[in-house]
Scaffold this motif. Sequence first.
Motif, PDB file in Angstrom:
ATOM      1  N   ARG A   1       0.824  -1.198   0.000  1.00 11.12           N
ATOM      2  CA  ARG A   1       0.000   0.000   0.000  1.00 11.12           C
ATOM      3  C   ARG A   1       0.870   1.264   0.000  1.00 11.12           C
ATOM      4  O   ARG A   1       0.589   2.223  -0.721  1.00 11.12           O
ATOM      5  CB  ARG A   1      -0.889  -0.023   1.234  1.00 11.12           C
ATOM      6  N   LEU A   2       1.929   1.254   0.795  1.00 10.89           N
ATOM      7  CA  LEU A   2       2.833   2.410   0.823  1.00 10.89           C
ATOM      8  C   LEU A   2       3.413   2.651  -0.571  1.00 10.89           C
ATOM      9  O   LEU A   2       3.475   3.786  -1.041  1.00 10.89           O
ATOM     10  CB  LEU A   2       3.971   2.190   1.825  1.00 10.89           C
ATOM     11  N   ALA A   3       3.820   1.558  -1.223  1.00 10.62           N
ATOM     12  CA  ALA A   3       4.398   1.688  -2.571  1.00 10.62           C
ATOM     13  C   ALA A   3       3.356   2.222  -3.548  1.00 10.62           C
ATOM     14  O   ALA A   3       3.656   3.057  -4.395  1.00 10.62           O
ATOM     15  CB  ALA A   3       4.930   0.341  -3.045  1.00 10.62           C
ATOM     16  N   LEU A   4       2.116   1.754  -3.417  1.00  7.71           N
ATOM     17  CA  LEU A   4       1.061   2.202  -4.335  1.00  7.71           C
ATOM     18  C   LEU A   4       0.719   3.662  -4.106  1.00  7.71           C
ATOM     19  O   LEU A   4       0.504   4.427  -5.046  1.00  7.71           O
ATOM     20  CB  LEU A   4      -0.198   1.349  -4.147  1.00  7.71           C
ATOM     21  N   GLU A   5       0.689   4.057  -2.815  1.00  7.79           N
ATOM     22  CA  GLU A   5       0.311   5.443  -2.519  1.00  7.79           C
ATOM     23  C   GLU A   5       1.402   6.419  -2.915  1.00  7.79           C
ATOM     24  O   GLU A   5       1.131   7.577  -3.201  1.00  7.79           O
ATOM     25  CB  GLU A   5      -0.040   5.585  -1.036  1.00  7.79           C
ATOM     26  N   ALA A   6       2.658   5.931  -2.936  1.00  4.87           N
ATOM     27  CA  ALA A   6       3.773   6.821  -3.289  1.00  4.87           C
ATOM     28  C   ALA A   6       3.962   6.903  -4.799  1.00  4.87           C
ATOM     29  O   ALA A   6       4.805   7.637  -5.275  1.00  4.87           O
ATOM     30  CB  ALA A   6       5.057   6.314  -2.628  1.00  4.87           C
ATOM     31  N   ARG A   7       3.180   6.142  -5.552  1.00  8.01           N
ATOM     32  CA  ARG A   7       3.427   6.083  -6.996  1.00  8.01           C
ATOM     33  C   ARG A   7       3.000   7.381  -7.681  1.00  8.01           C
ATOM     34  O   ARG A   7       2.168   8.132  -7.174  1.00  8.01           O
ATOM     35  CB  ARG A   7       2.716   4.896  -7.611  1.00  8.01           C
ATOM     36  N   ASP A   8       3.571   7.604  -8.835  1.00  7.94           N
ATOM     37  CA  ASP A   8       3.302   8.794  -9.627  1.00  7.94           C
ATOM     38  C   ASP A   8       2.047   8.538 -10.469  1.00  7.94           C
ATOM     39  O   ASP A   8       2.098   7.828 -11.456  1.00  7.94           O
ATOM     40  CB  ASP A   8       4.523   9.060 -10.519  1.00  7.94           C
ATOM     41  N   THR A   9       0.915   9.100 -10.059  1.00  2.00           N
ATOM     42  CA  THR A   9      -0.324   8.834 -10.786  1.00  2.00           C
ATOM     43  C   THR A   9      -0.285   9.459 -12.180  1.00  2.00           C
ATOM     44  O   THR A   9      -1.068   9.095 -13.044  1.00  2.00           O
ATOM     45  CB  THR A   9      -1.547   9.382 -10.030  1.00  2.00           C
ATOM     46  N   GLY A  10       0.646  10.372 -12.394  1.00  2.00           N
ATOM     47  CA  GLY A  10       0.813  10.968 -13.710  1.00  2.00           C
ATOM     48  C   GLY A  10       1.177   9.927 -14.755  1.00  2.00           C
ATOM     49  O   GLY A  10       0.777  10.025 -15.914  1.00  2.00           O
ATOM     50  N   LEU A  11       1.928   8.908 -14.349  1.00  2.00           N
ATOM     51  CA  LEU A  11       2.311   7.853 -15.292  1.00  2.00           C
ATOM     52  C   LEU A  11       1.085   7.047 -15.702  1.00  2.00           C
ATOM     53  O   LEU A  11       0.972   6.587 -16.835  1.00  2.00           O
ATOM     54  CB  LEU A  11       3.359   6.934 -14.664  1.00  2.00           C
ATOM     55  N   ASP A  12       0.164   6.890 -14.750  1.00  3.00           N
ATOM     56  CA  ASP A  12      -1.077   6.191 -15.024  1.00  3.00           C
ATOM     57  C   ASP A  12      -1.891   6.980 -16.064  1.00  3.00           C
ATOM     58  O   ASP A  12      -2.424   6.404 -17.013  1.00  3.00           O
ATOM     59  CB  ASP A  12      -1.863   6.087 -13.713  1.00  3.00           C
ATOM     60  N   GLU A  13      -1.932   8.291 -15.887  1.00  5.10           N
ATOM     61  CA  GLU A  13      -2.637   9.151 -16.851  1.00  5.10           C
ATOM     62  C   GLU A  13      -1.996   9.057 -18.229  1.00  5.10           C
ATOM     63  O   GLU A  13      -2.686   8.957 -19.239  1.00  5.10           O
ATOM     64  CB  GLU A  13      -2.601  10.608 -16.379  1.00  5.10           C
TER      65      GLU A  13
END
Lengths: 350, 229
Positions: free
Chosen positions: B112-124
């Motif tokens: 969860r920590l790794a997921l929350e720290a991820r760059d959501t911009g890459l997902d976009e």
Amino acid sequence: MSAEVAIRHRQGDFTLDVAFTAAAGGVTALFGPSGAGKTSIVHILAGLTRPDRGRIVLEGRTVLDTEAGIFVPPEKRRAGLVFQDGRLFPHMSVEKNLLFGWRRSAVRADAAQIERTIALLGLEPLLARAPKHLSGGEKNRVALGRALLASPDILLLDEPLASLDAARRADIMPWLERLRDIARIPIFYVSHSLDEVARLADRVVLLNEGRVTAEGSVFELLAGLGAEKPLGAVLEATVTGIQDGLSTLAFDGGTLLAAEAGEKGRRVRVRIGADEILIAREAPSAISANNILPVTISDIRLDGALAEVTMRCGAARLVARITGASVRRLQLAAGIAAFAVIKSVIVEGG
Amino acid sequence: MRILTPDEIEALLLSLKISSVAVAAALPFAVATALILSRSFRGKTVLDGIVQLPLVLPPVAMGFLLLVIFGTRGGVGAFLKDHFGIVLVFRWTGAVLASAIFTFPFQVRAIRLALEARDTGLDEAARTLGAGWLDRLINITLPLALPGLVAGAITAFAGSLGEFGAIITFVSNIPGETRTLPLAIYTALQTPGGEAEAARLSGLSIVLAFLFLYVAQLIMRRTVAGRER
């Protein structure tokens, strides 16, 4: 083949209410200060933000129509978006990044097109590298290539040069100019840099506080814009001769002399600063300036001690910034014929 | 000179087996739970609480609860035995279940920590390039959360090696079946003259714990360094 956009969207205190169109194969600049809503528009065009109300038609395909309940999600929209920071996938090589959208595209570019795009952006030597080993300008070029290879119906460039320093910006500009010249899809270029817009755009949508304040050709709209160093004119010209290290540039209202503009027949874009234009009532003789154009004054706007004088020279629009005192002394008024003395011009590849 | 007796090696291998299977089996559920918890929704606090519960629950009480539920006369246990022939109680698979439950919070937390720290911009960015939900999960989100996944798995594995209370209550202390390292230490201490064996096994447990934590750190640092943009 074009893009039609009409959007109404509220985000907190900010209301976006815009409508504009863009032609295929041309660059439409979304130009305005930060907070004007430029990035919001791009996100709505790409489908990343769903506006309260609106209608967007890309290449004849309705991708958003809130009345009819149509919303094409970003993954199906075929809108290529190049983000400010590139957003390359850090766990993939440049090559894998480039082909990410291509693999998922319904209309895949063939091998020759891939080669051409890679060559166009000079990406060949970068293919095996990891994104972290790229410079800022290289990242931007890869991001541009990645978006292009997904065969989008529209290309959105969200301040692609904003994160670069002046030197890097100058490096990447020629790549963007080449892209503009070969692309057959509408390109939206978001920027708050007047120089970038003057170099790249064909049409301009001026934005302020979520509204369109003006929309039109870059040659018409940009003259007079800019607070610090206002633009006097943006012209499109052809190199017709070279003599004594100076090039002759023919444009709709006459000719200009400029240094080093390339070989004969080349199309170039010329920028003139509003502070670089003097106005004379009579044709001046014995003067060092090479460029003196006959003009007709069409409008004078006083702004404190300064005055913005708009002139017509053929189809070209020129704006000079002079003092109000000069306007009175020369008795300048709309309709009067005069001469524009141009101190210096900036020529860029077109 | 032999360092470990055959019985001790048996306990060590059994411990490693139970822990690896427990971590591997819990991993997909941990990823799913972490994905759910990395979004905001109604009742998130409740789910979060349930996931964290094993951290505060007394292991022996948990073992007893498992015995009641999964015992051959218990509701779920009887069902599993009658329909699938699966018996968990007094088997190493039961130890796997107990270990998985107790180490689940560690895995979920790290992922969860790794997921929350991820760059959501890459997902976009991936979305605008045509990648759908599952595509993005497999090709963008999970690879970028890999350090968290690995760290969570290794921490859970190391923690699982020490599980005692739930195992001894639920599946008892059967040599070769459920006698893991901690249970072997306990058994040695119950045997007159077994102090030397207990000391050896304790030393072994401590070395193992250090080793796995070190490896987890190493993997995380290397993966993070490799991902920097």
